[in-house]
Write a protein that holds these residues in place. Structure first.
Motif, PDB file in Angstrom:
ATOM      1  N   ILE A 212      39.300  46.647  38.103  1.00 47.51           N
ATOM      2  CA  ILE A 212      40.455  46.098  38.635  1.00 47.51           C
ATOM      3  C   ILE A 212      39.402  44.558  39.280  1.00 47.51           C
ATOM      4  CG2 ILE A 212      41.423  45.691  40.955  1.00 47.51           C
ATOM      5  CD1 ILE A 212      42.720  47.354  39.045  1.00 47.51           C
ATOM      6  N   GLN A 213      38.012  45.488  39.261  1.00 45.19           N
ATOM      7  CA  GLN A 213      37.185  44.021  40.203  1.00 45.19           C
ATOM      8  C   GLN A 213      37.013  43.105  39.178  1.00 45.19           C
ATOM      9  OE1 GLN A 213      33.067  46.160  41.325  1.00 45.19           O
ATOM     10  NE2 GLN A 213      34.240  46.783  42.637  1.00 45.19           N
ATOM     11  N   ARG A 214      36.940  43.658  37.314  1.00 49.48           N
ATOM     12  CA  ARG A 214      36.759  42.301  36.649  1.00 49.48           C
ATOM     13  C   ARG A 214      38.031  41.550  36.377  1.00 49.48           C
ATOM     14  NH1 ARG A 214      34.338  46.592  34.540  1.00 49.48           N
ATOM     15  NH2 ARG A 214      35.780  47.750  33.530  1.00 49.48           N
ATOM     16  N   ALA A 215      39.485  43.043  36.401  1.00 44.66           N
ATOM     17  CA  ALA A 215      40.750  41.941  36.274  1.00 44.66           C
ATOM     18  C   ALA A 215      40.299  40.562  37.080  1.00 44.66           C
ATOM     19  CB  ALA A 215      41.756  43.031  36.438  1.00 44.66           C
ATOM     20  N   PHE A 216      40.529  40.895  37.982  1.00 44.88           N
ATOM     21  CA  PHE A 216      40.760  39.577  39.601  1.00 44.88           C
ATOM     22  C   PHE A 216      39.472  38.980  39.702  1.00 44.88           C
ATOM     23  CE2 PHE A 216      43.423  42.650  41.482  1.00 44.88           C
ATOM     24  CZ  PHE A 216      44.616  42.434  42.495  1.00 44.88           C
ATOM     25  N   ALA A 217      38.427  39.193  39.015  1.00 43.39           N
ATOM     26  CA  ALA A 217      37.143  37.953  38.829  1.00 43.39           C
ATOM     27  C   ALA A 217      37.509  36.944  37.625  1.00 43.39           C
ATOM     28  CB  ALA A 217      36.088  38.872  38.730  1.00 43.39           C
ATOM     29  N   VAL A 218      37.968  37.795  36.113  1.00 47.06           N
ATOM     30  CA  VAL A 218      38.592  36.970  35.243  1.00 47.06           C
ATOM     31  C   VAL A 218      39.691  36.122  35.859  1.00 47.06           C
ATOM     32  CG1 VAL A 218      39.387  37.151  32.387  1.00 47.06           C
ATOM     33  CG2 VAL A 218      38.241  38.369  33.783  1.00 47.06           C
ATOM     34  N   GLY A 219      41.003  36.704  36.732  1.00 46.07           N
ATOM     35  CA  GLY A 219      42.212  36.184  37.368  1.00 46.07           C
ATOM     36  C   GLY A 219      41.746  35.160  37.687  1.00 46.07           C
TER      37      GLY A 219
ATOM     38  N   MET B 129      44.027  48.178  49.972  1.00 50.03           N
ATOM     39  CA  MET B 129      42.585  47.659  48.859  1.00 50.03           C
ATOM     40  C   MET B 129      41.827  48.810  47.964  1.00 50.03           C
ATOM     41  SD  MET B 129      43.005  44.693  49.733  1.00 50.03           S
ATOM     42  CE  MET B 129      41.399  44.024  49.300  1.00 50.03           C
ATOM     43  N   GLU B 130      42.011  49.965  48.558  1.00 44.75           N
ATOM     44  CA  GLU B 130      41.403  50.708  47.788  1.00 44.75           C
ATOM     45  C   GLU B 130      41.610  50.912  45.719  1.00 44.75           C
ATOM     46  OE1 GLU B 130      45.855  52.792  48.233  1.00 44.75           O
ATOM     47  OE2 GLU B 130      43.875  51.470  49.322  1.00 44.75           O
ATOM     48  N   ILE B 131      42.473  49.738  45.587  1.00 38.41           N
ATOM     49  CA  ILE B 131      42.482  49.677  44.172  1.00 38.41           C
ATOM     50  C   ILE B 131      40.543  48.953  43.402  1.00 38.41           C
ATOM     51  CG2 ILE B 131      45.009  49.483  43.921  1.00 38.41           C
ATOM     52  CD1 ILE B 131      44.632  46.467  44.223  1.00 38.41           C
ATOM     53  N   PHE B 132      40.354  48.057  44.494  1.00 40.53           N
ATOM     54  CA  PHE B 132      39.069  47.143  44.648  1.00 40.53           C
ATOM     55  C   PHE B 132      37.712  48.240  44.158  1.00 40.53           C
ATOM     56  CE2 PHE B 132      41.308  43.944  45.610  1.00 40.53           C
ATOM     57  CZ  PHE B 132      41.671  43.246  45.383  1.00 40.53           C
ATOM     58  N   THR B 133      38.338  49.818  44.562  1.00 35.38           N
ATOM     59  CA  THR B 133      36.980  50.414  44.120  1.00 35.38           C
ATOM     60  C   THR B 133      36.866  50.688  42.677  1.00 35.38           C
ATOM     61  OG1 THR B 133      38.537  52.265  44.661  1.00 35.38           O
ATOM     62  CG2 THR B 133      37.096  51.260  46.516  1.00 35.38           C
ATOM     63  N   TYR B 134      37.336  50.659  42.139  1.00 31.66           N
ATOM     64  CA  TYR B 134      38.178  50.764  40.799  1.00 31.66           C
ATOM     65  C   TYR B 134      36.952  49.469  39.623  1.00 31.66           C
ATOM     66  CZ  TYR B 134      40.834  54.388  41.127  1.00 31.66           C
ATOM     67  OH  TYR B 134      41.228  55.844  41.818  1.00 31.66           O
ATOM     68  N   GLY B 135      36.158  50.034  38.988  1.00 33.63           N
ATOM     69  CA  GLY B 135      35.329  48.757  38.220  1.00 33.63           C
ATOM     70  C   GLY B 135      36.261  47.498  37.445  1.00 33.63           C
TER      71      GLY B 135
END
Length: 263
Positions: free
Chosen positions: A9-16, A1-7
Motif C-alpha cells: 500500500i505504501q508503494r502504491a501511494f508513493a508511485v501514485g 490509516m492502518e492500511i499504510f502498515t502494509y508495504g
C-alpha cells in the motif's frame, strides 16, 4: 490509516503520487497541441512491450519503456511522410501496438500478470519497480520544469517558437520520448489502457476554471493528486482496479466543475 502498515500500500501511494504529478505536466502540452491520440498510441505500444516482456521472461516495465520509446520514434518518423496528416502516424503506431499486444498476450502463460498491466494493480508493485518509477518520474518532472518556456511556446505556436530561436524538432523529439516514459512507467499502477485518460482529465478540469497557462498546470496537478488518492483509497477498500477507479473519480470531478465554467 492502518492500511499504510502494509508495504504494498505504501508503494502504491508513493508511485501514485509521483505519477499524478508527472502526468498532468505532459498532459497539458498534449491537450494544447491537440495530440491526445499520442497517449493512446504509446499506451498500446507499452502494452505490447509488457506482453513481449512477460513472454520472454524479462522485466515487463523495462520492455514497456523500450517499446514506448521505439513507438515515439516511429511516430516522429512516419510524421515526415504525412506532413498534412500528422495524426495518421499515431494511428499507424497504435495499430502496430494493438496487433503485437493481442498476439503476445495470447502466448503469456500467466494471464493475471498481463491483466495487472491493463487496468493497474496495487498488490503487484515491487520495490524495484517503485524505485524505477520514482527515479524516472523525478527526471521527467525536472526536464519539464527546465524546458517550461520552450514547451509553452511550442504548445501554442510552433512556427513562432522556431522563429524566436527555439529548437522545435529537438524539443518535440524529447517531449515525445518523455511521454513514452510516462505511459510505460504508469502501466503497473494506473493501467496501460487508462493512463491516457489520466493525462487528459485533470487538464480538462483545470481548463474549466483556470485563467492562465501556469495556473492550468498547477490546478491540473492538484486535481490529478486528488483523483489518484481518492481512487487508490476506494480501490483498496473495495478491491477493484485502481486505474479505472481513478479515471471515474476524474470524470466525477469534471461533471462537478462543469457548472463553474458557465458562471
Amino acid at each position: 490509516m492502518e492500511i499504510f502498515t502494509y508495504g504494498f500500500i505504501q508503494r502504491a501511494f508513493a508511485v501514485g503520487l509521483f505519477i499524478s504529478v508527472m502526468t498532468p505536466l505532459i498532459g497539458n502540452i498534449i491537450v494544447l497541441k491537440r495530440l491526445s491520440t499520442v497517449g493512446d498510441a504509446l499506451s498500446h505500444a507499452s502494452l505490447a512491450g509488457v506482453a513481449i516482456g512477460l513472454f520472454a521472461s524479462v522485466n515487463p516495465i523495462g520492455s514497456a519503456i523500450l517499446f514506448s520509446c521505439l513507438a515515439a520514434l516511429a511516430i516522429e518518423y512516419f510524421r515526415r511522410f504525412f506532413p498534412r496528416y500528422s495524426e495518421l502516424s499515431t494511428a499507424i503506431v497504435l495499430s502496430v501496438g494493438v496487433g503485437l499486444a493481442a498476439v503476445f498476450s495470447s502466448l503469456v502463460k500467466n494471464a493475471n500478470s498481463f491483466n495487472s498491466f491493463l487496468f493497474g494493480s496495487i498488490v503487484a508493485i515491487s520495490p524495484v519497480e517503485t524505485a524505477v518509477v520514482m527515479v524516472l518520474s523525478a527526471v521527467v518532472i525536472v526536464i519539464t520544469l527546465v524546458l517550461y518556456r520552450e514547451l509553452f511556446y511550442i504548445a501554442f505556436d510552433e512556427e513562432g517558437a522556431a522563429l524566436s530561436g527555439v529548437k522545435v524538432k529537438t524539443i518535440n523529439f524529447l517531449f515525445t520520448l518523455m511521454t513514452a516514459v510516462v505511459v510505460s512507467v504508469s502501466a503497473r499502477t494506473v493501467g496501460a489502457l487508462v493512463i491516457s485518460s489520466l493525462m487528459v482529465l485533470p487538464v480538462a478540469c483545470a481548463l474549466l476554471i483556470s485563467k492562465s497557462y501556469r495556473q492550468n498546470i498547477i490546478l491540473s496537478v492538484i486535481f490529478a493528486v486528488i483523483f489518484t488518492l481518492i481512487g487508490l483509497f476506494i480501490s483498496c477498500f473495495w478491491d477493484i482496479a485502481p486505474g479505472g477507479t481513478i479515471v471515474l473519480c476524474g470524470i466525477a470531478g469534471l461533471v462537478i466543475l462543469l457548472p463553474f465554467r458557465k458562471r
